[in-house]
Design a protein around this motif. Structure first.
Motif, PDB file in Angstrom:
ATOM      1  N   ARG A  26       0.860  -1.187   0.000  1.00  0.00           N
ATOM      2  CA  ARG A  26       0.000   0.000   0.000  1.00  0.00           C
ATOM      3  C   ARG A  26       0.894   1.233   0.000  1.00  0.00           C
ATOM      4  NH1 ARG A  26      -3.890  -0.575   4.951  1.00  0.00           N
ATOM      5  NH2 ARG A  26      -1.845  -0.741   5.901  1.00  0.00           N
ATOM      6  N   GLU A  27       0.424   2.273  -0.652  1.00  0.00           N
ATOM      7  CA  GLU A  27       1.241   3.486  -0.783  1.00  0.00           C
ATOM      8  C   GLU A  27       1.671   4.028   0.574  1.00  0.00           C
ATOM      9  OE1 GLU A  27       1.236   7.658  -3.259  1.00  0.00           O
ATOM     10  OE2 GLU A  27      -0.172   6.075  -3.798  1.00  0.00           O
ATOM     11  N   CYS A  28       0.824   3.953   1.572  1.00  0.00           N
ATOM     12  CA  CYS A  28       1.153   4.472   2.905  1.00  0.00           C
ATOM     13  C   CYS A  28       2.253   3.653   3.584  1.00  0.00           C
ATOM     14  CB  CYS A  28      -0.081   4.537   3.786  1.00  0.00           C
ATOM     15  SG  CYS A  28      -0.819   2.924   4.166  1.00  0.00           S
ATOM     16  N   GLU A  29       2.537   2.452   3.074  1.00  0.00           N
ATOM     17  CA  GLU A  29       3.587   1.605   3.639  1.00  0.00           C
ATOM     18  C   GLU A  29       4.924   1.761   2.905  1.00  0.00           C
ATOM     19  OE1 GLU A  29       0.756  -2.104   5.025  1.00  0.00           O
ATOM     20  OE2 GLU A  29       1.606  -2.114   3.007  1.00  0.00           O
ATOM     21  N   GLY A  30       4.934   2.508   1.846  1.00  0.00           N
ATOM     22  CA  GLY A  30       6.127   2.646   1.014  1.00  0.00           C
ATOM     23  C   GLY A  30       7.062   3.738   1.514  1.00  0.00           C
ATOM     24  N   TRP A  31       7.889   3.400   2.481  1.00  0.00           N
ATOM     25  CA  TRP A  31       8.801   4.390   3.059  1.00  0.00           C
ATOM     26  C   TRP A  31       9.763   4.953   2.012  1.00  0.00           C
ATOM     27  CZ3 TRP A  31      13.923   3.363   2.607  1.00  0.00           C
ATOM     28  CH2 TRP A  31      14.288   2.041   2.371  1.00  0.00           C
ATOM     29  N   ALA A  32      10.236   4.134   1.085  1.00  0.00           N
ATOM     30  CA  ALA A  32      11.172   4.614   0.068  1.00  0.00           C
ATOM     31  C   ALA A  32      10.482   5.565  -0.905  1.00  0.00           C
ATOM     32  CB  ALA A  32      11.800   3.450  -0.692  1.00  0.00           C
ATOM     33  N   LEU A  33       9.187   5.354  -1.118  1.00  0.00           N
ATOM     34  CA  LEU A  33       8.431   6.244  -2.003  1.00  0.00           C
ATOM     35  C   LEU A  33       8.394   7.661  -1.438  1.00  0.00           C
ATOM     36  CD1 LEU A  33       5.461   3.814  -2.711  1.00  0.00           C
ATOM     37  CD2 LEU A  33       7.377   4.334  -4.250  1.00  0.00           C
ATOM     38  N   GLU A  34       8.411   7.757  -0.124  1.00  0.00           N
ATOM     39  CA  GLU A  34       8.416   9.064   0.531  1.00  0.00           C
ATOM     40  C   GLU A  34       9.829   9.594   0.731  1.00  0.00           C
ATOM     41  OE1 GLU A  34       6.052   9.428   4.041  1.00  0.00           O
ATOM     42  OE2 GLU A  34       4.527   8.061   3.261  1.00  0.00           O
ATOM     43  N   ALA A  35      10.763   8.700   1.004  1.00  0.00           N
ATOM     44  CA  ALA A  35      12.122   9.126   1.337  1.00  0.00           C
ATOM     45  C   ALA A  35      12.924   9.565   0.122  1.00  0.00           C
ATOM     46  CB  ALA A  35      12.860   7.985   2.050  1.00  0.00           C
ATOM     47  N   TYR A  36      12.669   8.970  -1.025  1.00  0.00           N
ATOM     48  CA  TYR A  36      13.492   9.216  -2.207  1.00  0.00           C
ATOM     49  C   TYR A  36      12.631   9.614  -3.406  1.00  0.00           C
ATOM     50  CZ  TYR A  36      16.366   6.106   0.664  1.00  0.00           C
ATOM     51  OH  TYR A  36      17.028   5.515   1.695  1.00  0.00           O
ATOM     52  N   THR A  37      13.175  10.489  -4.194  1.00  0.00           N
ATOM     53  CA  THR A  37      12.593  10.790  -5.500  1.00  0.00           C
ATOM     54  C   THR A  37      13.697  10.589  -6.528  1.00  0.00           C
ATOM     55  OG1 THR A  37      13.200  13.137  -5.438  1.00  0.00           O
ATOM     56  CG2 THR A  37      11.030  12.531  -4.523  1.00  0.00           C
ATOM     57  N   ASP A  38      13.302  10.464  -7.774  1.00  0.00           N
ATOM     58  CA  ASP A  38      14.296  10.282  -8.832  1.00  0.00           C
ATOM     59  C   ASP A  38      15.261  11.463  -8.880  1.00  0.00           C
ATOM     60  OD1 ASP A  38      13.409   7.744  -9.818  1.00  0.00           O
ATOM     61  OD2 ASP A  38      11.717   8.774 -10.771  1.00  0.00           O
ATOM     62  N   SER A  39      14.742  12.676  -8.747  1.00  0.00           N
ATOM     63  CA  SER A  39      15.614  13.851  -8.837  1.00  0.00           C
ATOM     64  C   SER A  39      16.560  13.941  -7.644  1.00  0.00           C
ATOM     65  CB  SER A  39      14.791  15.137  -8.975  1.00  0.00           C
ATOM     66  OG  SER A  39      14.022  15.365  -7.813  1.00  0.00           O
ATOM     67  N   PHE A  40      16.086  13.554  -6.481  1.00  0.00           N
ATOM     68  CA  PHE A  40      16.921  13.554  -5.279  1.00  0.00           C
ATOM     69  C   PHE A  40      18.073  12.562  -5.431  1.00  0.00           C
ATOM     70  CE2 PHE A  40      17.666  11.756  -0.969  1.00  0.00           C
ATOM     71  CZ  PHE A  40      18.047  12.905  -0.295  1.00  0.00           C
ATOM     72  N   ILE A  41      17.758  11.352  -5.867  1.00  0.00           N
ATOM     73  CA  ILE A  41      18.782  10.334  -6.055  1.00  0.00           C
ATOM     74  C   ILE A  41      19.757  10.755  -7.151  1.00  0.00           C
ATOM     75  CG2 ILE A  41      19.208   7.954  -6.809  1.00  0.00           C
ATOM     76  CD1 ILE A  41      16.533   7.206  -5.433  1.00  0.00           C
ATOM     77  N   ALA A  42      19.246  11.280  -8.253  1.00  0.00           N
ATOM     78  CA  ALA A  42      20.117  11.702  -9.351  1.00  0.00           C
ATOM     79  C   ALA A  42      21.064  12.820  -8.919  1.00  0.00           C
ATOM     80  CB  ALA A  42      19.284  12.151 -10.545  1.00  0.00           C
ATOM     81  N   ALA A  43      20.572  13.768  -8.141  1.00  0.00           N
ATOM     82  CA  ALA A  43      21.410  14.869  -7.675  1.00  0.00           C
ATOM     83  C   ALA A  43      22.504  14.353  -6.738  1.00  0.00           C
ATOM     84  CB  ALA A  43      20.557  15.927  -6.976  1.00  0.00           C
ATOM     85  N   ALA A  44      22.139  13.478  -5.821  1.00  0.00           N
ATOM     86  CA  ALA A  44      23.132  12.913  -4.898  1.00  0.00           C
ATOM     87  C   ALA A  44      24.150  12.074  -5.667  1.00  0.00           C
ATOM     88  CB  ALA A  44      22.446  12.091  -3.818  1.00  0.00           C
ATOM     89  N   ASP A  45      23.680  11.296  -6.608  1.00  0.00           N
ATOM     90  CA  ASP A  45      24.571  10.457  -7.405  1.00  0.00           C
ATOM     91  C   ASP A  45      25.563  11.318  -8.192  1.00  0.00           C
ATOM     92  OD1 ASP A  45      25.133   7.682  -8.003  1.00  0.00           O
ATOM     93  OD2 ASP A  45      24.504   8.132 -10.051  1.00  0.00           O
ATOM     94  N   SER A  46      25.096  12.414  -8.736  1.00  0.00           N
ATOM     95  CA  SER A  46      25.965  13.321  -9.477  1.00  0.00           C
ATOM     96  C   SER A  46      27.033  13.937  -8.573  1.00  0.00           C
ATOM     97  CB  SER A  46      25.125  14.421 -10.134  1.00  0.00           C
ATOM     98  OG  SER A  46      25.954  15.344 -10.806  1.00  0.00           O
ATOM     99  N   ALA A  47      26.636  14.348  -7.373  1.00  0.00           N
ATOM    100  CA  ALA A  47      27.596  14.923  -6.426  1.00  0.00           C
ATOM    101  C   ALA A  47      28.660  13.893  -6.055  1.00  0.00           C
ATOM    102  CB  ALA A  47      26.875  15.420  -5.176  1.00  0.00           C
ATOM    103  N   LEU A  48      28.253  12.645  -5.848  1.00  0.00           N
ATOM    104  CA  LEU A  48      29.201  11.601  -5.479  1.00  0.00           C
ATOM    105  C   LEU A  48      30.111  11.238  -6.648  1.00  0.00           C
ATOM    106  CD1 LEU A  48      26.905   9.346  -3.269  1.00  0.00           C
ATOM    107  CD2 LEU A  48      28.492  11.149  -2.541  1.00  0.00           C
ATOM    108  N   ALA A  49      29.584  11.267  -7.864  1.00  0.00           N
ATOM    109  CA  ALA A  49      30.407  10.995  -9.052  1.00  0.00           C
ATOM    110  C   ALA A  49      31.471  12.078  -9.213  1.00  0.00           C
ATOM    111  CB  ALA A  49      29.524  10.909 -10.298  1.00  0.00           C
TER     112      ALA A  49
END
Length: 133
Positions: A26-49
């Motif tokens: 259920r959407e309310c159980e999806g902690w990763a759906l709330e914690a991460y977005t594609d843009s957030f992950i992409a930005a962090a990945d770019s900084a680490l690269a």
């Protein structure tokens, strides 16, 4: 280089998206759906690269160069944490990022214990002077 934390974050996000589509989560159980977005992950990945690229070129014996690379990645991650209202670095992510930075430094031939000691720090404090997350 160690595996970037973003690899795990993306895996959790995609896994929960698949479970949501399959109806096993259920959407309310999806902690990763709330914690991460594609843009957030992409930005962090770019900084680490970028950090990885800097470490590949830095003289491991040059404290100013090494600390400059650490400062740059930490400030980039500060901006990401501040500017992505839909996500942020919580305790787990903070620990993963600090561990990644330490492991990346070691992988680049930097003695992080000695580096920290030369600056009156403990190994785990190397990022602290710049870190807001």
């Amino acid at each position: 280089m160690p595996e970037r934390p973003t690899v795990g974050w993306r895996h959790h996000l995609e896994e929960q998206r698949a479970q949501l589509r399959a109806g096993t989560l259920r959407e309310c159980e999806g902690w990763a759906l709330e914690a991460y977005t594609d843009s957030f992950i992409a930005a962090a990945d770019s900084a680490l690269a970028t950090f990885e690229q800097m470490l590949a070129q830095v003289d491991p014996q040059s404290d100013p160069a090494v600390l400059g690379a650490v400062q740059q990645v930490v400030l980039a991650l500060n901006d990401i944490n501040t500017n992505h209202n839909d996500a942020s670095f919580d305790t787990d992510e903070r620990e993963q990022l600090c561990e990644y930075i330490d492991e990346a430094l070691v992988g680049a031939g930097i003695d992080t214990e000695a580096l920290a000691a030369r600056h009156g720090l403990k190994r785990w404090e190397i990022t602290d002077r710049w870190r807001d997350w």
